[in-house]
Write an enzyme that holds these catalytic residues in place. Structure first.
Site: not given
Ligand code: AGP
Length: 605
Positions: A2, A26, A75, A99-100, A478, A482, A485, A501, A600
């Site tokens: 959050c 966040r 969140w 937050n937590g 990667e 992208k 997500e 395989h 995020k």
């Molecule tokens: C990737 O686009 C996401 N934002 C997510 O996988 C992110 O890379 C992951 O949560 C790690 O976050 P960080 O680099 O802040 O540890």
């Protein structure tokens, strides 16, 4: 995960709303705030399911001026997405945002018979009720008694009805940064919300109590002793925190990448050598350690995978790469002979932070590759290398990935040279190649319209496969993340040699496939794999160097990439995939910056 904020100063309502918008990445399934007028104790609370923009709509227009308040973007963890579960939560004289995760909230609810005082399903409201139960006019005593009962992670920001113009905060694991200046005092989950107020902030230590007032702040431990604070300065251009005309932050952050790479190169390439500073301490470690363990999550993990490949190539070392969520629950052998590298944009990802703590306890030398100075991981690691990419607001990581990549290129090159595995000439030539990366990335960005045209073909597709060999395969992992997500298309990366395989069974007429063929020594094998999937009806788009584009353009749609040496092709290649994914998501009318279900920073396990 959050976003939390506290603000004392003029126009607090507007400042909190603006701050919440900067923290919304966040977590964004509900939002709320509580505000008070100067010297008054009456607290106005507004909260709702939805975004900060929805919160703005429920706040009555009035010329009332508020001077103190707290805010929250959620969140959901405990309790569904609803108005009543949105923060802030108020119980008696106590109003809090959190937050937590409080793991023992149900037990506390029972032990202190709080159920009849609760209206939500959240763990946070239990904390508010406990605080209120312990509050007898001494806020710090109530906070201390409550915190001692809590199990789990928390960043708590608290107001007491009968203490005007004052905000309290206490944390365990989840971050709180604090800035204090002329006419304002602000705290938040991360620096993104405070940059416009100050270029320096301090991170609140764990299990100490912050008392924030208009013209002062105190930080005390639970015995009432003053605790010194250490300020972190940011050299980011704080005006860069807005979208600056872009439709989405992701579009802006993709375009920022060449300048981010240039900034890092200018910071670390000194007299044509790679200089990490640390008085040579990191150089000593890079020369000494032959056991390297890289741990991260998501995009950062993908950067670590490329890093491991580079340690193999330039140092002759097999570096282990593990996803943090598995690492912390598996048997791992770490000791004082291990160089442990944690990779994280935020420096707050709880799994990676926990892995770093384990590595530290095991006696490993801990290096963190981070973007946010003063983050939790920077306070655990022995050394931190900062990507200084500036605030990355879009949930989908772009500039964080490419700057993390560059860190690994420089670390592996330096380590290889220090170990005598690569010559001075090779290092010099490699540095020349590193300097070509920003322009190569910029050239791909210039071709975004071509990539956009190709991306239109897959907007309605449910699945998409990305295939490649060697470095291409790692970069495609990667790329697939992208697309997955932000467009919600089920995209997966496969090693081209592995298709036969099993995964090739997934290929049918019209299946979209992106094949990357940038590695000269693997191109013939990769192309034969591509032919196998094309023969089964796949629609293939190739990612290939410009020099080979003509060879393939009769048979395939080709996204031509600038001709760097093979090992550096990860940079232009991932930019093309970022752009491709961005346009698919944007053309589908999705919120590119805030994809569903995501946040995020993942500060819950
Ligand atoms: C990737 O686009 C996401 N934002 C997510 O996988 C992110 O890379 C992951 O949560 C790690 O976050 P960080 O680099 O802040 O540890």
């Amino acid at each position: 995960m959050c976003g939390i904020i506290g603000f004392i100063g003029n126009d607090a309502l507007a400042k909190i709303l603006d701050g919440l918008e900067l923290l919304e990445y966040r977590g964004y399934d509900s939002a709320g705030l509580a505000v008070r007028k100067e010297d008054e104790t009456d607290t106005q609370i507004y909260k709702c399911q939805g975004r900060v923009s929805d919160l703005r709509k429920i706040i009555p227009n009035s010329d009332a001026s508020f001077s103190c308040g707290i805010g929250h973007t959620r969140w959901a963890t405990h309790g569904g997405v609803s108005d009543v579960n949105a923060h802030p939560h108020k119980s008696g004289k106590v109003t809090i945002v959190h937050n937590g995760i409080i793991e023992n909230y149900a037990l506390l609810k029972e032990e202190y018979e709080l159920s009849d005082k609760l209206v939500s399903e959240t763990d946070t409201e239990v904390v508010a009720a406990l605080l209120n139960k312990f509050y007898d006019g001494n806020p710090k005593e109530a906070i201390k008694r409550t915190v001692k009962k809590l199990q789990g992670t928390f960043a708590l920001v608290i107001m007491f009805d009968d203490i005007p113009n004052t905000i309290f905060a206490v944390r365990n694991v989840n971050p709180i940064v604090v800035a204090h200046g002329e006419g304002h005092a602000i705290l938040a989950s991360d620096p993104a919300a405070i940059y416009e107020y100050s270029k320096e902030y301090f991170v609140l230590d764990e299990n100490v109590i912050l008392t924030l007032e208009p013209s002062a702040y105190t930080v005390e431990d639970f015995d009432g002793n003053q605790v010194p604070v250490e300020f972190t300065k940011v050299d980011w251009d704080v005006t860069s925190t807005g979208k600056q005309g872009y439709p989405f932050y992701m579009a802006k952050e993709i375009d920022e990448q060449p300048s981010c790479i240039r900034r890092i190169l200018s910071n670390y390439l000194i007299n044509n050598d790679i200089d990490f500073g640390f008085n040579g301490e990191l150089d000593k470690a890079l020369k000494k350690y032959n056991r390297i363990c890289i741990v991260a999550c998501g995009t950062a993990l993908h950067a670590g995978m490329v890093g491991a490949q580079l340690f193999k190539k330039w140092c002759g070392i097999t570096a282990e790469v593990e996803m943090a969520s598995e690492f912390i629950y598996s048997d791992t052998v770490l000791d004082e002979n291990t160089l442990f590298i944690a990779v994280s944009q935020s420096g707050e990802t709880i799994d990676t932070l926990e892995a770093l703590n384990r590595a530290k306890e095991a006696g490993a030398l801990c290096l963190a590759i981070l973007n946010v100075r003063g983050s939790s991981m920077s306070r655990v690691a022995d050394m931190s290398l900062y990507t200084d990419a500036g605030p990355e607001i879009a949930v989908a990581s772009t500039k964080a990935y490419t700057t993390q990549l560059l860190m690994f290129y420089m670390i592996a090159l330096k380590a290889g040279f220090l170990k005598g595995k690569i010559s001075e000439d090779y290092l010099e030539s490699a540095i020349k190649n590193l300097k070509q990366i920003p322009n190569a990335m910029a050239k791909v960005i210039e071709k975004k319209d071509d990539i956009h045209r190709l991306s239109k073909e897959v907007i309605t597709c449910p699945d998409l496969f990305m295939v490649g060999r060697g470095l291409d395969y790692l970069v495609l992992m990667e790329g697939a993340l992208k697309l997955k997500e932000i467009s919600y298309i089920h995209s997966e990366a496969y090693a081209a040699g592995e298709l036969k395989h099993g995964p090739i069974a997934l290929i049918s007429e019209g299946t979209p496939v992106i094949a990357a063929v940038t590695q000269t020594n693997l191109i013939s094998k990769a192309i034969s794999n591509v032919k196998e999937i094309k023969a089964r009806g796949a629609n293939v788009v190739l990612l290939a160097k410009n020099e080979l584009k003509e060879d393939f353009s009769d048979e395939y749609h080709v996204i031509g990439l600038p001709d760097l040496e093979d090992v550096y092709m990860a940079f232009p290649e991932i930019v093309a995939l970022q752009i491709y994914s961005y346009f698919v998501s944007a053309d589908k009318g999705l919120d590119v910056d805030k994809p569903r279900n995501l946040a995020k920073v993942v500060t819950v396990e």
